[in-house]
Design a protein around this motif. Structure first.
Motif, PDB file in Angstrom:
ATOM      1  N   ARG A 188       6.808 -12.928 -13.411  1.00  0.00           N
ATOM      2  CA  ARG A 188       6.439 -12.006 -12.339  1.00  0.00           C
ATOM      3  C   ARG A 188       5.949 -10.701 -12.921  1.00  0.00           C
ATOM      4  NH1 ARG A 188       8.420 -13.671  -7.377  1.00  0.00           N
ATOM      5  NH2 ARG A 188       9.373 -15.691  -7.627  1.00  0.00           N
ATOM      6  N   GLY A 189       5.315  -9.917 -12.092  1.00  0.00           N
ATOM      7  CA  GLY A 189       4.858  -8.620 -12.570  1.00  0.00           C
ATOM      8  C   GLY A 189       4.197  -7.863 -11.442  1.00  0.00           C
ATOM      9  N   GLU A 190       3.584  -6.793 -11.800  1.00  0.00           N
ATOM     10  CA  GLU A 190       2.850  -6.046 -10.782  1.00  0.00           C
ATOM     11  C   GLU A 190       1.632  -5.387 -11.392  1.00  0.00           C
ATOM     12  OE1 GLU A 190       5.851  -3.119  -9.538  1.00  0.00           O
ATOM     13  OE2 GLU A 190       4.628  -1.627 -10.595  1.00  0.00           O
ATOM     14  N   ARG A 191       0.648  -5.105 -10.576  1.00  0.00           N
ATOM     15  CA  ARG A 191      -0.544  -4.370 -10.979  1.00  0.00           C
ATOM     16  C   ARG A 191      -0.707  -3.238  -9.984  1.00  0.00           C
ATOM     17  NH1 ARG A 191       0.408  -7.392 -14.343  1.00  0.00           N
ATOM     18  NH2 ARG A 191      -0.842  -9.069 -15.281  1.00  0.00           N
ATOM     19  N   ARG A 192      -1.169  -2.086 -10.509  1.00  0.00           N
ATOM     20  CA  ARG A 192      -1.406  -0.954  -9.611  1.00  0.00           C
ATOM     21  C   ARG A 192      -2.873  -0.590  -9.630  1.00  0.00           C
ATOM     22  NH1 ARG A 192       3.311   2.245  -8.504  1.00  0.00           N
ATOM     23  NH2 ARG A 192       5.132   1.274  -9.465  1.00  0.00           N
ATOM     24  N   GLY A 193      -3.361  -0.077  -8.541  1.00  0.00           N
ATOM     25  CA  GLY A 193      -4.757   0.341  -8.500  1.00  0.00           C
ATOM     26  C   GLY A 193      -4.983   1.310  -7.354  1.00  0.00           C
ATOM     27  N   ARG A 194      -6.202   1.860  -7.342  1.00  0.00           N
ATOM     28  CA  ARG A 194      -6.520   2.789  -6.255  1.00  0.00           C
ATOM     29  C   ARG A 194      -6.748   2.010  -4.954  1.00  0.00           C
ATOM     30  NH1 ARG A 194     -11.733   6.575  -6.983  1.00  0.00           N
ATOM     31  NH2 ARG A 194     -12.376   6.675  -4.817  1.00  0.00           N
ATOM     32  N   ASP A 195      -7.453   0.878  -5.055  1.00  0.00           N
ATOM     33  CA  ASP A 195      -7.749   0.059  -3.877  1.00  0.00           C
ATOM     34  C   ASP A 195      -7.509  -1.406  -4.202  1.00  0.00           C
ATOM     35  OD1 ASP A 195      -9.045   2.043  -2.024  1.00  0.00           O
ATOM     36  OD2 ASP A 195     -10.424   2.240  -3.724  1.00  0.00           O
ATOM     37  N   ALA A 196      -7.202  -2.187  -3.159  1.00  0.00           N
ATOM     38  CA  ALA A 196      -7.153  -3.654  -3.315  1.00  0.00           C
ATOM     39  C   ALA A 196      -8.134  -4.264  -2.328  1.00  0.00           C
ATOM     40  CB  ALA A 196      -5.743  -4.169  -3.027  1.00  0.00           C
ATOM     41  N   VAL A 197      -8.947  -5.201  -2.812  1.00  0.00           N
ATOM     42  CA  VAL A 197      -9.838  -5.958  -1.922  1.00  0.00           C
ATOM     43  C   VAL A 197      -9.246  -7.359  -1.802  1.00  0.00           C
ATOM     44  CG1 VAL A 197     -12.179  -6.827  -1.533  1.00  0.00           C
ATOM     45  CG2 VAL A 197     -11.842  -4.690  -2.820  1.00  0.00           C
ATOM     46  N   VAL A 198      -8.876  -7.745  -0.599  1.00  0.00           N
ATOM     47  CA  VAL A 198      -8.306  -9.081  -0.402  1.00  0.00           C
ATOM     48  C   VAL A 198      -9.466 -10.029  -0.089  1.00  0.00           C
ATOM     49  CG1 VAL A 198      -6.564 -10.461   0.774  1.00  0.00           C
ATOM     50  CG2 VAL A 198      -6.247  -7.982   0.543  1.00  0.00           C
ATOM     51  N   PRO A 255       0.823  -1.209   0.000  1.00  0.00           N
ATOM     52  CA  PRO A 255       0.000   0.000   0.000  1.00  0.00           C
ATOM     53  C   PRO A 255       0.857   1.259   0.000  1.00  0.00           C
ATOM     54  CG  PRO A 255      -0.293  -1.301   2.034  1.00  0.00           C
ATOM     55  CD  PRO A 255       0.865  -1.869   1.311  1.00  0.00           C
ATOM     56  N   GLY A 256       0.385   2.272  -0.711  1.00  0.00           N
ATOM     57  CA  GLY A 256       1.059   3.570  -0.713  1.00  0.00           C
ATOM     58  C   GLY A 256       0.082   4.647  -0.272  1.00  0.00           C
ATOM     59  N   ALA A 257       0.517   5.913  -0.419  1.00  0.00           N
ATOM     60  CA  ALA A 257      -0.328   7.012   0.063  1.00  0.00           C
ATOM     61  C   ALA A 257      -1.595   7.146  -0.767  1.00  0.00           C
ATOM     62  CB  ALA A 257       0.467   8.309   0.032  1.00  0.00           C
ATOM     63  N   ASP A 258      -1.479   6.941  -2.092  1.00  0.00           N
ATOM     64  CA  ASP A 258      -2.705   7.118  -2.881  1.00  0.00           C
ATOM     65  C   ASP A 258      -3.068   5.904  -3.733  1.00  0.00           C
ATOM     66  OD1 ASP A 258      -0.717   9.638  -3.483  1.00  0.00           O
ATOM     67  OD2 ASP A 258      -0.655   8.067  -5.013  1.00  0.00           O
ATOM     68  N   GLY A 259      -2.619   4.748  -3.324  1.00  0.00           N
ATOM     69  CA  GLY A 259      -3.020   3.557  -4.059  1.00  0.00           C
ATOM     70  C   GLY A 259      -2.302   2.319  -3.552  1.00  0.00           C
ATOM     71  N   VAL A 260      -2.378   1.257  -4.341  1.00  0.00           N
ATOM     72  CA  VAL A 260      -1.744  -0.005  -3.946  1.00  0.00           C
ATOM     73  C   VAL A 260      -0.974  -0.585  -5.133  1.00  0.00           C
ATOM     74  CG1 VAL A 260      -2.544  -1.669  -2.212  1.00  0.00           C
ATOM     75  CG2 VAL A 260      -4.181  -0.677  -3.775  1.00  0.00           C
ATOM     76  N   ARG A 261       0.124  -1.249  -4.810  1.00  0.00           N
ATOM     77  CA  ARG A 261       0.864  -2.003  -5.812  1.00  0.00           C
ATOM     78  C   ARG A 261       0.761  -3.472  -5.414  1.00  0.00           C
ATOM     79  NH1 ARG A 261       7.107  -1.221  -7.345  1.00  0.00           N
ATOM     80  NH2 ARG A 261       7.322  -1.621  -5.138  1.00  0.00           N
ATOM     81  N   VAL A 262       0.429  -4.322  -6.370  1.00  0.00           N
ATOM     82  CA  VAL A 262       0.272  -5.751  -6.075  1.00  0.00           C
ATOM     83  C   VAL A 262       1.321  -6.508  -6.859  1.00  0.00           C
ATOM     84  CG1 VAL A 262      -1.284  -7.724  -6.281  1.00  0.00           C
ATOM     85  CG2 VAL A 262      -2.206  -5.502  -5.653  1.00  0.00           C
ATOM     86  N   ARG A 263       2.148  -7.248  -6.161  1.00  0.00           N
ATOM     87  CA  ARG A 263       3.166  -8.063  -6.851  1.00  0.00           C
ATOM     88  C   ARG A 263       2.560  -9.417  -7.177  1.00  0.00           C
ATOM     89  NH1 ARG A 263       8.014  -5.914  -6.914  1.00  0.00           N
ATOM     90  NH2 ARG A 263       8.595  -4.436  -5.275  1.00  0.00           N
ATOM     91  N   ILE A 264       2.757  -9.865  -8.410  1.00  0.00           N
ATOM     92  CA  ILE A 264       2.151 -11.133  -8.814  1.00  0.00           C
ATOM     93  C   ILE A 264       3.177 -12.086  -9.419  1.00  0.00           C
ATOM     94  CG2 ILE A 264      -0.172 -10.235  -9.240  1.00  0.00           C
ATOM     95  CD1 ILE A 264       0.676 -10.288 -12.274  1.00  0.00           C
ATOM     96  N   ALA A 265       2.828 -13.391  -9.351  1.00  0.00           N
ATOM     97  CA  ALA A 265       3.615 -14.416 -10.045  1.00  0.00           C
ATOM     98  C   ALA A 265       2.647 -15.181 -10.922  1.00  0.00           C
ATOM     99  CB  ALA A 265       4.256 -15.353  -9.039  1.00  0.00           C
ATOM    100  N   GLY A 266       2.890 -15.217 -12.206  1.00  0.00           N
ATOM    101  CA  GLY A 266       2.009 -15.954 -13.113  1.00  0.00           C
ATOM    102  C   GLY A 266       2.274 -17.436 -13.029  1.00  0.00           C
ATOM    103  N   GLN A 267       1.425 -18.239 -13.667  1.00  0.00           N
ATOM    104  CA  GLN A 267       1.568 -19.694 -13.616  1.00  0.00           C
ATOM    105  C   GLN A 267       2.905 -20.130 -14.192  1.00  0.00           C
ATOM    106  OE1 GLN A 267      -1.909 -21.269 -15.459  1.00  0.00           O
ATOM    107  NE2 GLN A 267      -2.697 -22.035 -13.523  1.00  0.00           N
ATOM    108  N   ALA A 268       3.323 -19.464 -15.270  1.00  0.00           N
ATOM    109  CA  ALA A 268       4.581 -19.839 -15.917  1.00  0.00           C
ATOM    110  C   ALA A 268       5.779 -19.259 -15.164  1.00  0.00           C
ATOM    111  CB  ALA A 268       4.574 -19.334 -17.348  1.00  0.00           C
ATOM    112  N   GLY A 269       5.518 -18.702 -13.985  1.00  0.00           N
ATOM    113  CA  GLY A 269       6.616 -18.154 -13.197  1.00  0.00           C
ATOM    114  C   GLY A 269       6.906 -16.703 -13.539  1.00  0.00           C
TER     115      GLY A 269
END
Ligand SMILES: Cc1cc2nc3c(=O)[nH]c(=O)nc-3n(C[C@H](O)[C@H](O)[C@H](O)COP(=O)(O)OP(=O)(O)OC[C@H]3O[C@@H](n4cnc5c(N)ncnc54)[C@H](O)[C@@H]3O)c2cc1C
Length: 410
Positions: A234-244, A218-232
């Motif tokens: 990696r990457g990231e997605r950014r958004g205003r909010d994350a719902v877990v 989480p940051g001040a004005d949004g969230v960064r989500v680190r991801i790992a795909g099935q094939a290994g």
């Protein structure tokens, strides 16, 4: 992923927000896949009730009991059990029951609207649900419990055994009585989830499968989500909010954020069969065996058991056999092995107060939780999703969000 994530996504899309769902495996492939699909406002009373600890202790020594705890050293489990046991009193029972009823009733009404609005083709039936008994003492015990349910607004009908057998010819003689919950309903959960996913995509939502979230930053004005795909990959997605909304997997993901959510996986089993000629007209709970039978046009399912054995991914044949035994005991035409389509287990995301955590994280304004729906994730799905979306978009929620606040676990 399903009843926690998809209805939230759909409600957010309706409110004009953009949505991207990140799913580690496939949509609807986890707990939402092989459950019994009953929609049960009747199940408002929580698991933590007076007398349950003693019964649970007895069951610990019975390998095919409906509630089972695998004894082991696990501080999180013992903490959970201590909190659960402390709630086995009338006052806490009533508090959880009221909060569950609010979510269940709103969800039951909303589900009918959603099925119409989104054209969800999921074998929905408003038939009610019956508890059936072969043991007279057990029947009388549950008949006595109807009064507090009625006081909570849950309608019940008590039916004598002979009458019941005339109404329900699929059952063997020996039924001493039944309790009907006329306001309950059912659907085919795998269809429901697939249809929700379709509705999300049609409204512009993006669903990425094979996309495992590794960390939420989480940051001040949004969230960064680190991801790992099935094939290994990696990457990231950014958004205003994350719902877990990761059900039994949620605690691990939010722990690095300094957030606590005491969820234990409550493992349950089911067997799905092709259709039989003589099946019950409505979902049944074979109460003496704690086994549920739900029949749809496309087949039927036996499901049961609550096993606290951690994230154990084995299919326990003793438990599956107990399902079959109950079907043989109650059904005129029990299924045979050639009709089996699937043997399955799932981890119910169980909190100790039997209420989900729905709302904003107390530490990070852009992180939200929608997890811990326990035994009722399908039944609570629409109300839960709408509530989280309303809180996120600043709309007045239909029900009081206070009982589900994340703060109670911090
Ligand atoms: C035998 C049985 C019978 C049941 N019967 C009923 C019933 O009749 N009626 C009812 O209302 N409820 C019933 N339930 C309960 C119901 O199935 C659950 O409450 C519900 O499915 C929970 O939904 P969920 O979306 O929270 O979790 P899930 O469906 O488990 O979804 C969680 C998702 O999170 C994903 N995920 C996990 N980690 C990550 C990560 N790191 N990154 C990305 N994604 C991740 C998983 O892959 C999964 O798809 C039953 C449960 C069982 C076991």
């Amino acid at each position: 992923m399903a009843p926690s994530a998809l209805p939230t996504a759909l409600s957010l899309l309706e409110a004009g927000r953009g949505v991207r769902i990140l799913e580690a495996a496939t949509v609807g492939g986890a707990t939402s896949h092989g459950n019994c699909g009953t929609i049960t406002p009747s199940h408002a009373p929580p698991l933590a009730a007076p007398g349950v600890p003693m019964r649970a202790l007895k069951w610990m020594f019975t390998p095919d009991a409906p509630l089972y705890l695998k004894p082991r050293v696990d501080p999180a489990l013992w903490h959970w059990l201590a909190r659960f046991t402390a709630r086995c009193n009338s006052r806490d029972w009533m508090a959880s029951a009221r909060a569950r009823a609010a979510l269940l009733d709103d969800s039951r009404a909303r589900l009918v609207q959603w099925i119409g609005r989104y054209g969800l083709d999921c074998e929905f039936g408003e038939t009610g649900l019956d508890y059936v008994f072969r043991d007279r003492r057990n029947f009388e015990h549950y008949v006595a419990e109807c009064a507090p349910l009625n006081a909570m607004g849950i309608a019940t009908e008590t039916i004598d055994g002979a009458d019941y057998l005339r109404q329900e010819p699929a059952l063997k003689p020996g039924i001493v009585g039944a309790i009907r919950f006329p306001d309950d309903a059912h659907l085919r959960p795998d269809r429901y989830v697939a249809e929700l996913a379709r509705a999300v995509r049609e409204r512009g939502g993006v669903i990425e499968e094979g996309c495992r979230v590794e960390a939420i930053e989480p940051g001040a004005d949004g969230v960064r989500v680190r991801i790992a795909g099935q094939a290994g990959g990696r990457g990231e997605r950014r958004g205003r909010d994350a719902v877990v909304a990761m059900a039994a997997w949620t605690p691990q993901i939010i722990r690095p954020l300094g957030l606590r959510l005491p969820i234990q996986p409550g493992k349950g089993y089911s067997i799905t069969y092709s259709r039989l000629d003589r099946l019950p007209r409505r979902p049944l709970v074979l109460k003496d065996r704690s086994v549920c039978i739900t029949a749809w046009g496309s087949g039927f399912r036996l499901g049961s058991t609550m096993e606290f054995s951690g994230h154990d991914s084995t299919l326990n044949e003793v438990r599956l056999t107990a399902l079959e035994r109950a079907a043989r005991e109650y059904l005129q035409q029990p299924p045979d092995a050639s009709m089996i389509q699937e043997k399955w287990y799932g981890w119910r995301p169980m909190t100790w107060d039997d209420l989900p955590a729905l709302g904003r994280s107390p530490k990070h304004p852009h992180v939200w939780l929608a997890a811990g729906h326990g035994m009722l994730g399908i039944s609570m799905s629409t109300a839960s999703g709408q509530l989280v979306a309303d809180l996120m978009t600043g709309r007045k929620p239909a029900i009081d969000p206070a009982p589900y606040r994340v703060e109670r676990f911090q």
